[in-house]
Design an enzyme around this catalytic site. Structure first.
Site, mmCIF file in Angstrom:
data_model
loop_
_atom_site.group_PDB
_atom_site.id
_atom_site.type_symbol
_atom_site.label_atom_id
_atom_site.label_comp_id
_atom_site.label_asym_id
_atom_site.label_seq_id
_atom_site.Cartn_x
_atom_site.Cartn_y
_atom_site.Cartn_z
ATOM 1 C CE1 TYR A 34 -8.737 36.635 -64.983
ATOM 2 C CE2 TYR A 34 -6.443 37.218 -65.413
ATOM 3 C CZ TYR A 34 -7.626 37.421 -64.719
ATOM 4 O OH TYR A 34 -7.693 38.402 -63.757
ATOM 5 C CE LYS B 110 -9.397 35.335 -61.207
ATOM 6 N NZ LYS B 110 -8.335 36.308 -60.868
#
Length: 297
Positions: A138, A168
């Site tokens: 992330y 992400k």
């Protein structure tokens, strides 16, 4: 394509009067989102994940499992400052059949080295010790202040092939997302904003994980599925107009206000401190602005 390609909604967390998480509302929203073809990414930023305890997150994931929802389409957030918390959450997600976990770096200490970050991710992977574990990094440097760079990704892919599988990117930096797609073929890059779905898909991305999927995910999924179609540019333009409306509001409070209106359930407006709810006048303004771009509730 895997069950996690496409659009994942970082599902909102509902609270009761005592500000305890409400599993009934949580499951209802999850079912509504998944019925649209979306996956779920619970316990990230939009879920107020860092305002939830490990036990609360585990209990909410249990509620999704016990409701019979497809954990193969779920990527819960498991990255915490405490190593042991990340291990517990990641192991629990694997045991519950989730296809992946979304892992923030330990974010309290701001000047850590690449070696330190590698050690943190490595230690979690080794302690979970399960061949089913799939880690999605992330990258959200504006919030975490800890970027995840190409060199770290390269080291993790070399050390844990088939375990570290994607990322992400919530940086908003299109050039970084395109570079990741090109540098690491097969590495699944998810745009963190619907503004960038089309260019990221064209670069070889896997899809989008956006807060706004809680209220407008079907339109995002249509673009992810139809990015090669003649109407893709128009779909992207529509999503950019929608995003511009939402960016003028405190996002989590705004999403919860819209969910309260859509469901007729005022309880959805609750947020945990230090967040505060959206004022009534701002709700009216938000609805008017959404209507102006063709999004109605």
């Amino acid at each position: 394509m895997t069950s996690l390609d496409g659009v994942l909604a970082p599902i909102l967390t509902p609270y009761g009067d005592d500000l305890a998480p409400d599993p009934v509302r949580f499951v209802a929203l999850a079912r509504w989102l998944m019925d649209q073809g979306l996956g779920l990414a619970p316990f990230g930023t939009t879920s107020e994940g860092n305002s939830l305890s490990v036990e609360e997150k585990m209990a909410l994931l249990d509620a999704l499992a016990e409701a019979g929802l497809d954990r193969g389409r779920m990527m819960p957030g498991t990255g915490c400052c405490a190593l042991t918390d990340s291990v517990r959450l990641s192991a629990h997600a694997v045991a519950r059949g989730c296809s992946g976990v979304l892992m923030l770096p330990p974010f309290y200490y701001k000047t850590v080295s690449e070696d330190g970050l590698f050690a943190a991710f490595s230690e979690v992977i080794q302690r979970v010790g399960d061949s089913r574990l799939r880690v999605y990094l992330y990258h959200f440097p504006q919030q975490s202040q800890i970027p995840i760079g190409h060199a770290l990704i390269e080291r993790l892919l070399a050390a844990y092939p088939g375990v570290v599988v994607g990322l992400k990117d919530s940086s908003g930096d299109l050039s970084n997302m395109v570079s990741l797609c090109r540098a690491f073929p097969g590495f699944k890059v998810f745009a963190g904003t619907e503004r960038l779905i089309l260019p990221v898909m064209r670069a070889g991305g896997a899809g989008c994980i956006s807060a706004n999927a809680n209220i407008h995910g079907a339109a995002m999924l249509a673009l992810v599925r139809g990015w090669r179609d003649a109407g893709a540019e128009a779909m992207q333009a529509g999503l950019e107009g929608f995003r511009a409306v939402m960016e003028g509001m405190p996002l989590i409070a705004a999403l919860k206000a819209v969910t309260a209106i859509r469901t007729g359930d005022a309880g959805w407006r609750r947020v945990r401190p230090p967040l505060v709810g959206l004022p009534v006048d701002k709700e009216a303004e938000l609805l008017a602005r959404l209507k102006s771009v063709g999004v109605l509730f």
